[in-house]
Design an enzyme around this catalytic site. Structure first.
Site, PDB file in Angstrom:
ATOM      1  N   GLU A 194       0.834  -1.206   0.000  1.00 55.42           N
ATOM      2  CA  GLU A 194       0.000   0.000   0.000  1.00 55.42           C
ATOM      3  C   GLU A 194       0.871   1.259   0.000  1.00 55.42           C
ATOM      4  OE1 GLU A 194      -3.014  -0.200   3.033  1.00 55.42           O
ATOM      5  OE2 GLU A 194      -3.989  -1.931   2.098  1.00 55.42           O
ATOM      6  N   GLU A 317      -5.026  -8.823  -0.417  1.00 51.69           N
ATOM      7  CA  GLU A 317      -5.861  -8.489   0.738  1.00 51.69           C
ATOM      8  C   GLU A 317      -7.299  -8.365   0.260  1.00 51.69           C
ATOM      9  OE1 GLU A 317      -4.679  -5.348   3.424  1.00 51.69           O
ATOM     10  OE2 GLU A 317      -2.533  -5.760   3.112  1.00 51.69           O
TER      11      GLU A 317
END
Length: 507
Positions: A194, A317
């Site tokens: 991220e 995820e």
């Protein structure tokens, strides 16, 4: 143009409309294999996932364990046949320094988990403990590199420490000193996490240039297998990020692109994990269905630069995310209900059907965090509805994808009620996984599939979508045999109950 919002009262009235659904299995068009790695998992140093979850410590005499890892968790995950496990994060990866957690445990550096609650950790669970766990599970490790507070050299040395032959350098000498002569041969490496947010708040251009440094240093020069380097992709519909990465990273430096998507209907108020309204349920399902669009649009961009589909789309995820239950004793601890079974079944069907591009996925997370497959409380352990869905679906691992079409799929304000995927194993066994997310109605479905016999099925469902297993009643929800269907002339006819997951098996 503004989207017209249809009142929920009207949606309820729509559910009374009858639908006859036809599913066609196109076996003659089968060409792609469903990678077993789509059924991967994710374990982060977060809440009670690692400590007091997976790892209870070797000194624990109450909970049976092997090298500190709970035996009941090992048994449950082996039953799932989990193909890979991602670690140590997540956001935690970008504050993690692997050298702090090797060697004698009494000498390991204690750290503050700045990503998740400023909790003090003693680093008792480090590289050796994690990779040894993966060996016990028969799962491939997937290591996430610290790209934010770490260095290229630190990442390069981690890869050499775990992969190079004994005696190759002082790093492998150190590994042997710490009790491991042979390398683990870790293939999967996530370079950053991220990076557009907790991983550094980078721009796409900055990330690409930094990624190329890491990917160049982390090579397979002395390894028998080629590394699988995974670049950071978007966590929202920021398709410009995908474009920048795919356009500017040389093909020889990238094997995968990760994306993240959680089925959250409102990030500012995520709602209860087990006390939610019908309206919240449908909002969650709408977000779950966004996975189809998200994968499709990212795949279209990847196809421009990688038409041969060498670069895998890695959904490392995914899952449901609700408010933390304070009584659970850890951050992001939540219950797991039939709603989560719907998310799991629907999402896995999407991944299966995009097997040409989706090479891996990782449910977030394994134990006691988010949409966990296992919850623990002291010596007790429960398997969640999500666990049971993944156990039912494991039959698709490394099987041939059988393309499907759906006609007359009931649609409620943009939400399709029925989801399906199908596969054929090497021994010729066919499996069809079917999900009805409709909260109220059963649906009559005809499945047109050539040459199938000896059909059996299992179903996972419950009376209420909020139903879940508890430590007092751990088997309230589990799969049971399902016989309410007919097979004739290559067709399966079935009335699929509301909020249910069914997996058919036949030859």
């Amino acid at each position: 143009m503004k989207t017209k919002i249809i009142p929920f009262v009207f949606l309820i009235s729509c559910f009374t409309l009858a639908q006859n659904v036809k599913i066609t299995i196109l076996e003659s068009e089968a060409k792609d294999t469903i990678s077993k790695h789509i059924y991967g998992h994710f374990a982060e140093h977060l809440g009670r996932c690692i400590y007091d979850g997976i790892y209870v410590g070797e000194e624990n005499k109450v909970i049976p364990n092997t090298n500190g890892v709970r035996n009941d968790i090992i048994k449950a995950l082996k039953e799932l046949q989990i193909p890979n496990l991602r670690w140590p994060g997540g956001c935690f990866a970008d504050i993690y320094h692997w050298k702090d957690a090797i060697g004698p445990k009494e000498d390991r550096k204690h750290i503050e988990n700045l990503s998740w609650g400023n909790i003090r950790e003693n680093n008792a669970f480090g590289t050796h403990e994690f990779l040894d766990l993966c060996e016990q599970l028969g799962a491939e490790p997937y290591l996430a590199v610290n790209m934010n507070s770490g260095t290229v050299q630190e990442a390069m040395e981690w890869e050499q420490y775990v992969n190079n032959e004994n005696g190759a350098s002082s790093l492998t000498d150190l590994r042997a000193k710490n009790g491991r002569d042979k390398p683990w041969k870790v293939k999967y490496w996530g370079i950053g996490n991220e990076s557009w947010d907790c991983g550094g708040h980078m721009t796409a251009d900055y990330y690409v240039n930094l990624y190329k440094r890491y990917a160049t240093a982390m090579t397979s020069y002395s390894n028998t297998e080629k590394l699988y380097r995974i670049a950071v992709g978007p966590g929202t519909d920021d398709y410009e990020w995908t474009e920048t990465v795919m356009k500017n990273i040389p093909a020889r430096r990238i094997e995968g692109l990760s994306v993240h998507h959680y089925s959250v209907f409102d990030w500012s108020s995520k709602g209860s994990s087990f006390e939610f309204s019908d309206n919240e349920y449908y909002k969650t399902m709408k977000r779950a269905w966004f996975m189809e669009e998200f994968i499709t649009k990212n795949s279209e961009i990847m196809d421009k630069y990688d038409p041969e589909k060498n670069v895998g789309l890695i959904v490392d995820e995914w899952g449901g995310w609700y408010e933390t239950i304070p009584s659970g004793g850890g951050q992001l601890y939540q219950q797991n209900t039939i709603r989560d079974a719907m998310i799991a079944g629907l999402s896995l069907n999407v991944f299966n059907n995009h097997a040409d591009r989706v090479h891996m996925a990782n449910l977030a997370q394994t134990v006691n965090v988010l949409q966990a497959v296992i919850l623990t409380k002291d010596e007790k352990m429960i398997l969640t509805p999500t666990y049971h869905v993944m156990n039912m679906y494991k039959v698709h691992q490394d099987a041939l994808l059988l393309p499907t079409t759906i006609e007359n799929n009931p649609d409620y304000n943009g939400i399709a009620a029925i989801s399906v995927s199908a596969s054929k194993s090497e021994n010729g066994t066919k499996h069809i996984s079917l999900v009805n997310i409709d909260l109220i109605k059963s649906h009559d479905i005809t499945i047109d599939i050539d040459d199938i016999s000896n059909v059996s099925a299992q179903i996972l469902t419950s009376k209420k979508v909020q139903d879940h297993n508890t430590f007092e009643n751990p088997e309230s929800i589990k799969p049971i045999n399902f016989k309410d269907f007919k097979v004739k002339n290559g067709k399966i006819t079935v009335k699929v109950p509301p909020i249910s997951v069914i997996v058919f098996k036949g030859k």
